[in-house]
Design a protein around this motif. Structure first.
Motif, mmCIF file in Angstrom:
data_model
loop_
_atom_site.group_PDB
_atom_site.id
_atom_site.type_symbol
_atom_site.label_atom_id
_atom_site.label_comp_id
_atom_site.label_asym_id
_atom_site.label_seq_id
_atom_site.Cartn_x
_atom_site.Cartn_y
_atom_site.Cartn_z
ATOM 1 N N THR A 297 0.809 -1.211 0.000
ATOM 2 C CA THR A 297 0.000 0.000 0.000
ATOM 3 C C THR A 297 0.848 1.269 0.000
ATOM 4 N N PRO A 298 0.444 2.294 -0.761
ATOM 5 C CA PRO A 298 1.247 3.523 -0.874
ATOM 6 C C PRO A 298 1.004 4.531 0.238
ATOM 7 N N VAL A 299 0.565 4.085 1.405
ATOM 8 C CA VAL A 299 0.217 5.010 2.489
ATOM 9 C C VAL A 299 1.405 5.861 2.917
ATOM 10 N N ASN B 165 -3.307 4.735 -4.467
ATOM 11 C CA ASN B 165 -4.218 3.594 -4.448
ATOM 12 C C ASN B 165 -4.778 3.328 -5.836
ATOM 13 N N ALA B 166 -5.104 4.389 -6.561
ATOM 14 C CA ALA B 166 -5.664 4.246 -7.898
ATOM 15 C C ALA B 166 -4.679 3.548 -8.821
ATOM 16 N N ALA B 167 -3.406 3.926 -8.742
ATOM 17 C CA ALA B 167 -2.389 3.305 -9.583
ATOM 18 C C ALA B 167 -2.212 1.836 -9.241
ATOM 19 N N GLN B 168 -2.286 1.516 -7.961
ATOM 20 C CA GLN B 168 -2.111 0.132 -7.530
ATOM 21 C C GLN B 168 -3.256 -0.744 -8.046
ATOM 22 N N VAL B 169 -4.476 -0.240 -7.957
ATOM 23 C CA VAL B 169 -5.631 -0.985 -8.455
ATOM 24 C C VAL B 169 -5.527 -1.178 -9.964
ATOM 25 N N GLU B 170 -5.176 -0.115 -10.669
ATOM 26 C CA GLU B 170 -5.056 -0.200 -12.126
ATOM 27 C C GLU B 170 -3.974 -1.202 -12.535
ATOM 28 N N SER C 139 -4.734 -1.052 1.119
ATOM 29 C CA SER C 139 -5.242 -0.422 2.333
ATOM 30 C C SER C 139 -6.702 -0.806 2.548
ATOM 31 N N THR C 140 -7.178 -0.599 3.758
ATOM 32 C CA THR C 140 -8.515 -1.053 4.138
ATOM 33 C C THR C 140 -9.611 -0.504 3.230
#
Length: 330
Positions: free
Chosen positions: A71-73, A106-111, A124-125
């Motif tokens: 996660t990119p937190v 988060n958007a980049a990770q999902v994509e 992330s949650t």
């Protein structure tokens, strides 16, 4: 296969702007099937709320190199080193090369998972349901303790010298939320605080800081009057000396939520999935940097998305969240 429809830019450079291809794919129907909230690319015939593995074995993915992203937190450079002992273990158990990539949002990770360029990921949650519904992510593990306990809380902090003593004192103040899709940093406060007499946007001004650490540091610096944050994040920040706990005051804490979910892509070969799960559930945190970073965590424990993320889906529903690319923003 969906992969060919996406751009091939390096995973490390992905940003929220890369969601355009993802949005265009939303109109592509994969099959006529039961899917619930899942995107049209996926099916859910067994009703477990996650994407089914493709029925056609030729669509199963079995790569020689596995791509893993956390996660990119927080600062990704720190976590590249922290995760290395686990990366080495995952490589040994699966017999594959494993590469850690830091994503920018988060958007980049999902994509990246949706496009087939990310095989294993910690989401992330709050973004987890987006990953499940938009990217075919299958949550299977959480970090927990030997007795099976896991999770974190929403904590709301103000500066130790502020005049804010309780939630009602937030009226008229400037409060930092983290990002729109964050559970503890945005959605949970919007769902839970009105029941306690304080409504974000109506009773106080909401500003987005971009991350939990920026929210906390902003409270310390008095850039914000208060901030809702994830307990696990600020605990790690305090352990690294990034802020002095004497500089802040806790005015509210929620019940516990599930923490970061660990997922594999829905179309991975089942033999590979078995090895990935073996690697997670056999990893020993003791004596590793990962174990030192996540205090109180002793192992990965198995989870069920349908059950363990019910409270999160309820919070998101209360906020009118729908799982679309347009709603997955930083």
């Amino acid at each position: 296969m969906a992969t060919s429809l996406f751009c091939k830019r390096p995973l490390a450079l992905l940003t929220a702007s890369t969601l355009l291809p993802l949005a265009l794919l939303s109109s592509h129907a994969y099959a006529e099937c039961e899917r619930g909230d899942l995107d049209a690319l996926y099916c859910d015939e067994n009703g477990d709320m996650v994407a089914d593995r493709p029925a056609d074995e030729s669509e199963w993915v079995n790569p020689d190199t596995l791509i893993f992203a956390y996660t990119p937190v927080e600062d990704p450079a720190i976590y590249s080193d922290i995760w290395q002992p686990f990366i080495d273990h995952l490589s040994e158990v699966t017999g594959r090369d494993v590469r850690f990539f830091a994503v920018q949002s988060n958007a980049a990770q999902v994509e990246a998972m949706r496009s087939g360029r990310l095989h294993i990921a910690g989401f992330s949650t709050g973004p987890t349901p987006f990953a499940v519904n938009l990217a075919g992510a299958v949550p299977f593990a959480l970090m927990g303790s030997d007795d099976g306990q896991f999770g974190y809380t929403l904590q709301l902090f103000t500066h130790a010298d502020s005049d804010i003593q309780e939630l009602s004192d937030l009226k008229g103040k400037r409060v930092a939320h983290t990002s729109p899709t964050s559970n503890s940093g945005n959605l949970a406060p919007r769902a839970l605080l009105p029941e306690l007499g304080i409504t974000p946007e109506e009773d106080y001004e909401v500003v987005y800081s971009g991350s939990h650490d920026q929210s906390m540091l902003g409270v310390v610096a008095r850039d914000y009057d208060a901030a809702p944050v994830a307990s696990e994040v600020v605990d790690r920040m305090a352990a690294r000396g990034l802020y002095d706990t004497d500089d802040v005051r806790l005015i509210y804490e929620s019940d516990r939520f599930p923490t970061t979910s660990y997922n594999y892509a829905y179309n991975l070969h089942p033999d590979l999935v078995e090895k990935i799960e073996e690697a997670f559930f056999s990893f020993d945190f003791v004596g590793t940097e990962l174990g030192e970073e996540f205090e109180g965590v002793e192992k990965f424990i198995p989870i069920n998305y349908k059950d363990n993320w019910q409270v999160i889906r309820t919070i998101q529903a209360a906020n009118g969240v729908s799982y679309t690319p347009e709603n997955l923003e930083e």
